[in-house]
Design a protein around this motif. Structure first.
Motif, mmCIF file in Angstrom:
data_model
loop_
_atom_site.group_PDB
_atom_site.id
_atom_site.type_symbol
_atom_site.label_atom_id
_atom_site.label_comp_id
_atom_site.label_asym_id
_atom_site.label_seq_id
_atom_site.Cartn_x
_atom_site.Cartn_y
_atom_site.Cartn_z
ATOM 1 N N ASN A 104 -1.510 -3.518 6.646
ATOM 2 C CA ASN A 104 -2.321 -4.487 5.910
ATOM 3 C C ASN A 104 -2.084 -5.902 6.405
ATOM 4 O O ASN A 104 -0.962 -6.349 6.542
ATOM 5 C CB ASN A 104 -1.945 -4.404 4.428
ATOM 6 C CG ASN A 104 -3.126 -4.712 3.552
ATOM 7 O OD1 ASN A 104 -3.753 -5.745 3.705
ATOM 8 N ND2 ASN A 104 -3.412 -3.805 2.659
ATOM 9 N N ASP A 143 -3.673 0.580 -3.337
ATOM 10 C CA ASP A 143 -3.744 -0.534 -2.398
ATOM 11 C C ASP A 143 -2.993 -1.723 -2.976
ATOM 12 O O ASP A 143 -2.891 -1.893 -4.179
ATOM 13 C CB ASP A 143 -5.198 -0.935 -2.158
ATOM 14 C CG ASP A 143 -5.933 0.092 -1.320
ATOM 15 O OD1 ASP A 143 -7.037 0.497 -1.725
ATOM 16 O OD2 ASP A 143 -5.381 0.496 -0.284
ATOM 17 N N ARG A 144 -2.543 -2.573 -2.072
ATOM 18 C CA ARG A 144 -1.849 -3.774 -2.502
ATOM 19 C C ARG A 144 -2.787 -4.643 -3.307
ATOM 20 O O ARG A 144 -3.944 -4.823 -2.953
ATOM 21 C CB ARG A 144 -1.389 -4.528 -1.255
ATOM 22 C CG ARG A 144 -1.147 -6.028 -1.509
ATOM 23 C CD ARG A 144 -0.844 -6.772 -0.243
ATOM 24 N NE ARG A 144 0.371 -6.250 0.333
ATOM 25 C CZ ARG A 144 0.664 -6.357 1.629
ATOM 26 N NH1 ARG A 144 -0.181 -6.936 2.454
ATOM 27 N NH2 ARG A 144 1.777 -5.868 2.083
ATOM 28 N N ASP A 200 0.860 -1.186 0.000
ATOM 29 C CA ASP A 200 0.000 0.000 0.000
ATOM 30 C C ASP A 200 0.889 1.225 0.000
ATOM 31 O O ASP A 200 1.996 1.198 0.497
ATOM 32 C CB ASP A 200 -0.827 0.069 1.287
ATOM 33 C CG ASP A 200 -1.753 -1.107 1.445
ATOM 34 O OD1 ASP A 200 -2.105 -1.387 2.604
ATOM 35 O OD2 ASP A 200 -2.112 -1.732 0.442
ATOM 36 N N GLU A 243 -1.221 4.333 5.801
ATOM 37 C CA GLU A 243 -2.203 5.425 5.883
ATOM 38 C C GLU A 243 -1.983 6.224 7.163
ATOM 39 O O GLU A 243 -2.239 7.430 7.195
ATOM 40 C CB GLU A 243 -3.624 4.884 5.824
ATOM 41 C CG GLU A 243 -4.113 4.756 4.395
ATOM 42 C CD GLU A 243 -5.619 4.644 4.285
ATOM 43 O OE1 GLU A 243 -6.144 3.669 4.837
ATOM 44 O OE2 GLU A 243 -6.230 5.516 3.658
ATOM 45 N N ARG A 286 -7.294 8.974 -2.017
ATOM 46 C CA ARG A 286 -8.042 7.859 -2.591
ATOM 47 C C ARG A 286 -9.195 8.320 -3.476
ATOM 48 O O ARG A 286 -9.814 7.502 -4.151
ATOM 49 C CB ARG A 286 -8.700 7.032 -1.479
ATOM 50 C CG ARG A 286 -7.810 6.147 -0.705
ATOM 51 C CD ARG A 286 -8.666 5.401 0.322
ATOM 52 N NE ARG A 286 -7.880 4.515 1.115
ATOM 53 C CZ ARG A 286 -7.496 3.301 0.744
ATOM 54 N NH1 ARG A 286 -7.845 2.861 -0.445
ATOM 55 N NH2 ARG A 286 -6.766 2.555 1.544
ATOM 56 N N TRP A 344 -3.405 7.401 -3.994
ATOM 57 C CA TRP A 344 -3.212 6.233 -3.142
ATOM 58 C C TRP A 344 -3.373 4.961 -3.970
ATOM 59 O O TRP A 344 -4.148 4.919 -4.906
ATOM 60 C CB TRP A 344 -4.254 6.246 -2.019
ATOM 61 C CG TRP A 344 -3.889 5.276 -0.937
ATOM 62 C CD1 TRP A 344 -4.353 4.005 -0.785
ATOM 63 C CD2 TRP A 344 -2.939 5.484 0.109
ATOM 64 N NE1 TRP A 344 -3.756 3.403 0.291
ATOM 65 C CE2 TRP A 344 -2.885 4.289 0.863
ATOM 66 C CE3 TRP A 344 -2.135 6.561 0.476
ATOM 67 C CZ2 TRP A 344 -2.060 4.156 1.966
ATOM 68 C CZ3 TRP A 344 -1.324 6.420 1.574
ATOM 69 C CH2 TRP A 344 -1.282 5.225 2.309
#
Lengths: 321, 291, 884
Positions: free
Chosen positions: C505, C456-457, C442, C515, C564, C454
């Motif tokens: 995560n 995310d994985r 992330d 984050e 995001r 942003w």
């Protein structure tokens, strides 16, 4: 001429449980002959490639390989500008060509005038602003032309090559037996038989992606939208507008290749905007559908055979009795 | 479109656009064997039907030979496929507009009466019914045999390959050549079986067919002259012509004319066979040599 | 960065690449945008399709030139001469946007009489030949100001008619008078008319109704005069009134996906987050109070006098809030331990006492002063200028920690380098730790348009691969544990460093919550225990903590990560205001106050962006106004106004104390207030425009492995220039281990013209050896007309083109081009001169002990599962084991 052949949804997916050897053998023998229900025809799609905005980045080549899991063709430096792919092949379904065109004189560019005027006047400003750029580097992403009347499809004896419901030319890879009739027939040199699995492969116009409502990988990846995808009549509209626009801006030798049928060849569903002769790009100047000769060739073959038969019969009858 | 007078450093314009299929030596042999089997069948069938008392014996020997030639030919075709284990896919569709499909079906259909005829031939004297079956098979086989002979040349001329695409008379030449080969093979069989009756007819027939084939080959050569002169130098073209026309056709004619001895006739047939094979290799090489 | 920062206020691109589609004319110079930023290049192409003119000025005819409408070829390193010619044209023919220039730039400011400019020698007041640098003469280069109260400095004197000989505009005119088309042609090698052509096209496409943009990249920054080249472009854009307007501005096309972020939250030795200066070991930075009192431009000061102009930053403009930024930063790092009583632990910050920029650092390493190094996603063994020196330096370390995806040249420097004959003799202990790739973690990217997005994985990293955040977090935890009982004062900062990012995560143990890091960067209010909503909430009393004031507002609430957001709404012609978040405060186009006239009305309907709403008494528009929202256009500050109150209602450049765009930079750049054409450090040509050959402040690290070629040396008569290809990335680790990319450009090559090839007896494809005093390489020659030489001062300026992507590690291996380049630092940003040095070329190959060994090609991965809802026959070809 679009043949609406069978759909193969009845086939088992490869994630189905494995079969015993006898079942597998029977499968091999019988499965190719099974027929399903043809899919409903959909609006025909295709590519319009505007070579004037191609930047030769080869994202199309890589996206195609990544999506279709095609192997690299090997590391061969060609010395031909930035084109090291060389040609379309069974594992390269997109190929970016580079053509450098510079003035033939080898005098170094722009010697300084010997007695310069102080403010550089003595020429027309408008002429200066409108002078054409010296030298061109043409770039073009070659791909299967998805001909409406495709010689490869006409040649294919196994029925592997079909026109899909999107009217794109598609080789069913589980049917092809590598006879290479299509390779011989294609006037654009698109199809190649793989030396690894013995079958012929080419651009599928991302048939799998289209069926899932996606845009082909190359069109998606192209950063300048040189490769445009969509319903073919919309593409033709866009293309004609673009040519008119280019003509207005002084690019008078821009034209479309393959958007309309010629006397000897059908229209292409992957057509191009070019600015020089087709042969400069490695395309045939006047593509010719070999089937225009076929009937005549059969007649001549029969003539050849029947004259021999007649002569033989004559000798047999005259001397045989 | 502008005429471009500027320097170009691309070599796309100087390289051939098309790709050559991976058809090499096997294709040349296939052309020869195809002609030999279909020609032998046709000549045997026609001679048997028109002059049965003269040719019945030779014909009976001819059908098994033709069958063997066909099987070898089919083997060549299957092995030439990229994926031989999928050869049966050829029978998925019947597509007469594709020469390859038409040819596959013709060969497949042709093989059936030929097998029947070849199988029955050794025993046909034993039963009238068998003989009639054999004759029926032969008659049924005529059209597929002709089709199998005809398709080969059309297959090669109906594509985009340099040389082949201009060869309008390739089908004419190969079909004509099939009958020539068939006649030559019948002659050999007759000689081996010491069937003088057959030989006396077949010898002039062969001579006449050689002359006709000469015409066909010249028509083909005319079609190919541009390609040949582009690929080969003048001396090479001269050499090719000398071997094809001269050794392949003129020499056998002379041999046939000169003497009626078996040796001369066998020699003539050898020249015909070798010459035909040579011509077929030259034809096969055309797209590859153009690269 | 310093070029844009001093001209406009922020050292970052003013407009975003998508905005180029609104331009009526785009000048791409010092950039090969089509090859290096292919996706962003869509926007200039779109502009072209809408009728804009695309101009490319470059030493080589590249894939950008192929698409451009106008291509002008110039010699590498001569950009200032060309731009100077354009500036001269604009001024001579009075084509500048008069209202804009008078109101929004410092054209009308008068310069102090101490300013002297010798037009021939190319130097400015205060040059000391003995030291080779500029003495800090008080007041030199500065505005002439009124005298204020108590002898303090007053406001600058101005001449709105722009006629006073000491006003900036007239100084500019005199400065560039010598850059005639003929003089420029003699230096650059272009035709004199081409200068006029480009200038005229820019002029015709600027003004009320039309805007032009200039885009540049490393073709400008990688020169000793890089910052000044950017300054020249900034001058043009200010004169033509293009800054702060849609389709205008100066676009810095940064060279990496997150390099903007890497300078915003920097790992640079001389900067703190938000472009605060790293304190130095000098008296002026001894205490926090002094640090803040001296302000942002202390290090660019022109003399140690109390009322130097550089002090204006502290008093007027947005930088007067520096105390809030700095103290909030200290609070976020040291938490409870930082209190007003201990000056928020300012003394815990390291103070710089020497040049520790990349090149200087490696020279120290080479001289044995460094014991260990971390290389995180960096490959100096191939990517560093004078790479042989870099590799030699790495081999002198005691220990080396490398974090990367592959065993790069740096990781294998101890055995795979063909120069190493005995790996056992290398003392360095090398630790190679596998890194997770971008899809395996992330985080955020901050790209060239200051946009933070942003991601995310998507998948877990394989095996032991871990993200850099995991590594840094874990290392910090271990170090804190190691020193937790140390009584030493110098370990106190480490013990008290706030370091709690647990809860990342799920799936990787110890993965930090990135984050949470962004929340911290945004900042929070300590007392009210909430996130800050914007920089206006920052305080200097220790009640706020903020990791980077520029990013304040990106995470305004506990669960609102604006990086995001993916709002699709288009405002105006190019502003997607709800897509991700842009600093500062989501202002997409900086200085956009300038898109309206001094009265607050848009210059034209066509180029509307923000404007003053008289009824609502606020600024409004398509973009977030880069201005105080309620400040009326007619607002005029009083003489003693401070901070943002000192910025007038018609002064768009609020980061400057006078609110103006600076045509002339009174402080901030070490080598002069105006760009002068200097030859590159190494050049086959002598400077024909000014007497000073090259930039006197270029720093050349002294090291026996770094010899420099004197100008005009006949042993090295060819100009070497390095550049990228689209197909590969940097020194190769991210592309040369991938056969799909490797096959697109499978071998190292050099590009030369047919003329040079003919002179040296080289045919296309032949092997050649390129040499400089630093090293020699061998490569295939690609002979191409695109590198036809220009004529400079009567003789051809031959160029040897060197793509930078190869090394000895990978599936395709080849020569390291940086073996040839010199170490030299530009005076303002410490960047090396990769774009212009000299070399020699001969046909043949190098005799060497062994060539580098390529890795075998890795097989292409095949998806295990079929694509759903798709017939078997339509599955990707790999499914049928094609290619195995």
């Amino acid at each position: 001429m679009a043949s609406r052949e069978m759909e193969l949804t009845g086939f088992p997916q490869t994630s189905d449980p494995p079969r015993g050897p006898l079942s597998a053998l029977l499968g091999r023998l019988i499965d190719p002959f099974r027929r399903g229900v043809p899919p409903e025809p959909r609006p025909p799609t295709g590519f319009f490639t505007d070579t004037t905005v191609c930047i030769g980045c080869k994202a199309c080549e890589v996206a195609c390989k990544a999506w279709n899991e095609l192997a690299a063709d090997g590391l061969h430096w060609s010395g031909n500008s930035y084109d090291h792919t060389g040609t379309l092949s069974a594992s390269s379904w997109r190929h970016v060509k580079f053509i450098e065109q510079f003035p033939a004189d080898h005098a170094p560019s722009h010697p300084v005038p010997q007695d310069p005027t102080p403010s550089g006047t003595g020429f027309s400003l408008d002429a200066l602003l409108n002078e054409t750029k010296e030298g061109r580097w043409l770039m073009m992403s070659d791909v299967c032309k998805h001909c409406v009347t495709a010689p490869c499809q006409q040649a294919c004896p196994t029925g592997a090559i079909i026109h899909t419901e999107f009217n794109n030319v598609f080789i069913q890879p589980d049917i092809c037996n590598g006879c290479s009739s299509c390779v011989a027939a294609c006037p654009f040199g698109v199809i190649t038989r793989s030396s690894v699995d013995g079958h012929s492969h080419k651009c599928t116009l991302c048939y799998d992606r289209q069926r899932d409502g996606l845009v082909p990988a190359c069109a998606k990846a192209c950063p300048t939208q040189s490769i445009q995808f969509g319903p073919i009549d919309e593409l033709r509209e866009q293309a004609r507008r673009r040519v008119a626009d280019l003509h207005k801006r002084g690019v008078t030798h821009a034209y479309l290749y393959g958007d309309t049928p010629s006397k000897s060849y059908s229209e292409l569903h992957s057509f191009y905007l070019l600015v020089d002769h087709p042969s400069v790009y490695g395309l045939p100047e006047n593509p010719f559908n070999p089937w225009l000769h076929m009937q005549g060739d059969y007649v001549r073959a029969l003539v050849g055979g029947l004259t021999a038969i007649a002569a033989l019969l004559a000798v047999l009858l005259l001397l045989g009795n | 479109m502008q005429t471009d007078t500027r320097l170009q450093t691309s070599n796309y314009a100087t390289k051939p656009v098309t790709k050559a299929p991976a058809w090499h030596g096997l294709v040349a042999w296939d052309m020869l064997l195809n002609g030999m089997t279909t020609g032998l069948f046709l000549v045997a069938a026609l001679s048997e039907l028109v002059a049965p008392d003269r040719f019945a014996a030779v014909a009976q020997a001819a059908y098994p030979v033709a069958l063997i030639l066909l099987l070898v030919d089919l083997l060549c075709l299957v092995l030439d496929l990229g994926d031989p284990l999928r050869f049966h896919h050829m029978l998925r569709v019947f597509k007469p507009s594709a020469p390859m499909s038409l040819g596959t079906w013709c060969l497949t259909i042709y093989s059936l009466p030929l097998t029947v005829a070849a199988a029955i031939s050794p025993f046909s004297e034993q039963s009238v019914a068998l003989e009639w079956v054999r004759r029926l098979a032969v008659v049924i086989g005529l059209l597929p045999a002709l089709g199998s002979a005809v398709y080969k040349g059309v297959l090669l001329s109906t594509n985009s390959q340099p040389g082949w695409k201009d060869a309008r008379w390739l089908g004419g030449y190969l079909t004509n050549s099939a009958l020539l080969l068939g006649c030559a093979e019948m002659l050999v069989l007759s000689l081996l079986m010491n069937d003088a009756n057959a030989v006396t007819i077949l010898r002039p027939a062969l001579g006449l067919l050689l002359v006709l084939n000469l015409v066909a080959l010249c028509l083909l050569g005319f079609d190919l002259r541009a390609t040949l002169s582009r690929i080969y130098s003048r001396w090479e073209v001269f050499g090719l012509s000398a071997v094809s026309l001269g050794a392949g056709l003129l020499v056998p004619v002379c041999l046939l004319l000169v003497s009626g001895s078996s040796l001369f006739m066998l020699a003539a047939v050898m020249f015909v066979l070798l010459g035909s094979l040579f011509i077929r290799f030259v034809i096969t090489a055309l797209p590859h040599a153009s690269a | 960065m310093p070029g844009l920062g001093t001209s406009f206020g922020f050292g970052a691109a003013s407009n975003h690449p998508r905005d180029l589609a609104n331009s009526d004319c785009v000048l791409i110079m010092g950039s090969n945008m089509a090859e290096s930023h292919p996706v962003g290049f869509h926007w200039p192409v779109l502009a072209q399709q809408r009728g804009a003119v695309l101009i490319h000025v470059d030493p080589r005819y590249t894939r950008t030139s192929a698409v451009a409408d106008v291509f002008v070829k110039i010699r590498p390193g001569t950009d200032i001469a060309f731009l100077g010619g354009v500036i001269r044209y604009i001024l001579e023919h009075e084509r500048f946007f008069k209202e804009y220039v008078v109101s929004y730039t410092n054209a009308a400011m008068l310069i102090a009489d101490e300013y002297r400019r010798h037009d021939d020698d190319g130097l400015f007041a205060g040059f000391n030949p003995a030291t080779g640098g500029y003495d800090l003469i008080p007041g030199a280069w500065e505005y002439a100001c009124e005298s204020g109260r108590d002898g303090e400095r007053g406001l600058p004197r101005t001449d709105p008619t722009l006629q006073d000989p000491m006003c900036v505009l007239q100084i500019l005119k005199r400065h560039y008078a010598r850059y005639t088309p003929q003089a420029v042609s003699r230096v650059c090698g272009c035709r004199p008319e081409e200068v006029i052509k480009v200038a005229e096209l820019l002029c015709r496409n600027s003004g009320r109704e039309r805007t032009s943009a200039i885009a540049y990249a490393l073709g400008w920054t990688q020169h000793a005069t890089g910052a000044q080249m950017i300054r020249a472009a900034a001058i043009i854009q200010l004169l033509l009134g293009n800054v702060g307007r849609p389709g205008g501005g100066v676009l810095a096309l940064r060279g990496h996906a997150c390099i903007q972020g890497a300078t915003d939250i920097p790992v640079l030795f001389d900067m703190l987050p938000g472009y605060l200066p790293q304190p130095r070991a000098v008296p002026g930075h001894a205490t926090l109070a002094q640090y803040l009192a001296n302000g942002k431009s202390y290090l660019a000061r022109r003399g140690d006098v109390p009322n130097g102009l550089w002090k204006e930053d502290v008093v007027r403009g947005a930088w007067s809030d520096m105390p809030k930024f700095a103290i909030s930063l200290l609070k976020v790092w040291y938490g409870e331990a930082a209190t007003p009583e201990n000056a928020y632990r300012y003394t815990w910050l390291p103070k710089i006492d020497e040049d520790l920029s990349e090149m200087s650092y490696f020279v120290k390493m080479h001289q044995g002063h460094i014991r260990g190094t971390f290389l995180m996603g960096q490959n100096p063994a191939a990517g560093g200028p004078n790479a042989r020196l870099h590799r030699d330096a790495l081999r002198r370390l005691d220990w080396l920690v490398i974090r990367d995806f592959f065993e790069t040249e740096s990781a294998s420097v101890w055995y795979a380098d063909p120069e190493v004959t005995d790996p056992k003799a290398i003392p360095t202990e090398v630790f190679l730790l596998p890194a997770a790739s971008v899809v395996e973690k992330d985080g955020s990217f901050t790209n060239t348009e200051r946009m933070i997005q942003w991601h995310d994985r998507a998948i877990l990293p394989p095996g032991d691969c871990r993200s850099d955040a995991w590594f840094a977090y874990d290392l910090g935890k271990r170090l804190k544990a190691l020193y937790q009982n140390s009584p030493l004062e110098r370990d106190a900062p480490l013990r008290h460093l706030t370091w709690d990012y647990d809860g990342g995560n799920l799936g990787i143990e110890g993965e930090p919550n990135t984050e949470q890091v962004l929340r911290e960067i945004n900042g929070y209010h300590l007392g009210e225990r909430r996130q800050l909503r914007g920089p206006a909430e920052l305080a200097s009393d220790g009640s706020t903590a903020c990791g980077c004031w520029l990013y304040c507002g990106i995470f305004p609430e506990e669960r609102t990560n604006r990086a995001r957001s993916k709002g699709p709404q288009l405002h105006g012609t190019s502003v997607y205001g709800e897509w991700a978040w842009v600093w500062p405060e989501n202002r997409r186009i900086l200085y956009n106050r300038a898109s309206a006239d001094p009265q607050g009305r848009p210059w034209s309907e066509r180029k509307k962006l923000v404007w003053w709403d008289e009824t609502a008494q606020r600024w409004t528009g398509y973009d977030v106004p880069d201005f105080e929202i309620a400040k009326a256009p007619g607002y005029r500050p009083s003489a003693d106004a401070q901070g943002m109150a000192a910025i007038a209602g018609d002064a768009p450049f609020r980061m400057h104390p006078d609110g103006r765009g600076w045509l002339y930079v009174p402080y901030g750049l070490k080598d002069g207030p105006l760009p002068v054409f200097y030859e590159p450090l190494e050049s086959p040509f002598l400077n024909t425009l000014v007497r000073q050959q090259s930039d006197p402040l270029t720093v050349v690290p002294a090291d026996p492995m770094n010899p420099i070629v004197p100008p005009g040396d006949p042993a090295y008569p060819l100009i070497a220039t390095t550049y990228r290809l689209t197909e590969h990335y940097l020194s190769g680790p991210m592309s040369r281990f991938d056969s799909w990319l490797g096959e697109l450009q499978p071998e190292m090559f050099v590009e030369i013209s047919p003329e040079l090839a003919g002179e040296r007896g080289v045919a296309n494809g032949d092997w050649v050896v390129v040499s400089t005093p630093r090293g020699e390489i061998e490569a295939r020659a690609l002979v191409t007309e695109r590198l036809k030489p220009v004529i400079v001062d009567g003789r051809p300026a031959h160029i040897v083109g060197l793509p930078i992507h190869w090394g000895y590690a990978g599936e395709t291996v080849g020569a390291i081009v940086n073996d040839l380049s010199p170490l030299s630092l530009d005076p303002n940003a410490d960047i090396h001169s990769g774009k212009s040095f000299v070399c020699q070329l001969r046909p043949g190959r190098l005799r060497r002990v062994r060539p580098p060994t390529p890795l075998p090609m890795a097989p292409i991965p095949i998806l295990a599962d079929p694509i759903p809802e798709t017939p078997d026959a339509a599955q990707p070809a790999g499914r049928f084991r094609h290619g195995q």
